[in-house]
Design a protein around this motif. Structure first.
Motif, PDB file in Angstrom:
ATOM      1  N   GLU A  48       0.815  -1.228   0.000  1.00  0.00           N
ATOM      2  CA  GLU A  48       0.000   0.000   0.000  1.00  0.00           C
ATOM      3  C   GLU A  48       0.845   1.272   0.000  1.00  0.00           C
ATOM      4  N   PRO A  52      -2.126   1.945  -5.404  1.00  0.00           N
ATOM      5  CA  PRO A  52      -3.480   1.891  -4.866  1.00  0.00           C
ATOM      6  C   PRO A  52      -4.130   0.510  -4.922  1.00  0.00           C
ATOM      7  N   SER A  53      -3.586  -0.407  -5.724  1.00  0.00           N
ATOM      8  CA  SER A  53      -4.264  -1.703  -5.891  1.00  0.00           C
ATOM      9  C   SER A  53      -3.798  -2.732  -4.872  1.00  0.00           C
TER      10      SER A  53
END
Ligand SMILES: N[C@@H](CCC(=O)N[C@@H](CS)C(=O)NCC(=O)O)C(=O)O
Length: 219
Positions: A48, A52-53
């Motif tokens: 993280e 963002p994924s």
């Protein structure tokens, strides 16, 4: 090349990470590399920090974040002007086979997980795995037959190295680990991929990693 950082997973297991990494190496694009160790209690928090994924690979360039292996390859093609075949029709087919790999082959992925340093692994052949292997072979044979003489006629799917080769590099390693029975053209293509110094560099690093992910140790 301006300030690129590629965040990847363990080289032994992270098939998605191999794609942009090998493309950038092949195209001579300089980048810093950060390896996040996967499947650890701290992995989620680590991932993280970078994108963002919550997945790798991630490419960072200043404030820009590009996540997803194919999106990174596309960005590299944009900033270098290389990576896709020059001819529009060859490029359309290269994009088709790259997209097909990106969105498909679920059985191949799950039944033969990438394990770069492992050899002589054997699993029971299933109809769904066999269908995926046959389709990969068909793609390689078709690309080589129709486009192998393009761009100076190198050993790659479209003659000159392209994103399509980067997309299929993890499959070559899977076939190498589990001993896929392949046609002559496919074996010849695999040999070119494996002999490539960039892939050898990745394999050496995978060999040196001390980490094991048990659920990817299959066969
Ligand atoms: N479609 C994504 C898939 C990326 C992906 O699933 N990466 C795996 C590693 S190979 C991951 O980051 N998994 C998160 C984890 O293991 O915690 C891409 O092409 O980049």
């Amino acid at each position: 090349m301006p300030d690129l950082t590629l965040v990847i997973g363990n080289k032994n297991y992270s098939s998605w990470s191999l794609r942009p990494w090998i493309l950038m190496k092949r195209l001579g694009v300089e980048f810093r590399e950060i390896v996040v160790r996967l499947n650890q209690p701290e992995t989620r928090d680590e991932l993280e920090k970078y994108g963002p994924s919550g997945r790798v690979p991630v490419l960072r360039q200043g404030d820009l974040c590009v996540w997803d292996s194919l999106a990174i390859c596309e960005y590299i093609a944009e900033i270098t002007g290389r990576g896709w075949p020059k001819d529009a029709q060859a490029r359309a087919v290269a994009r088709s086979v790259s997209a097909e790999m990106h969105s498909g082959f679920a059985n191949l992925r799950s039944e033969w997980p990438m394990n770069a340093r492992a050899r002589n692994r054997h699993t029971a052949m299933t109809p769904s795995l066999e269908a995926d292997i046959d389709r990969v072979e068909e793609i390689w044979n078709d690309c080589r037959r129709r486009f192998g003489d393009r761009g100076g006629g190198g050993p790659w799917l479209f003659g000159e190295y392209s994103i399509a080769d980067a997309m299929y590099a993890p499959v070559v390693l899977r076939f190498n680990t589990y001993g896929a029975q392949l046609s002559e053209t496919a074996r010849w293509y695999m040999a070119a991929v494996i002999e490539d110094p960039a892939l050898q560099e990745w394999l050496q690093a995978a060999q040196n990693e001390p980490w094991t992910i048990q659920y990817s140790e299959v066969g």
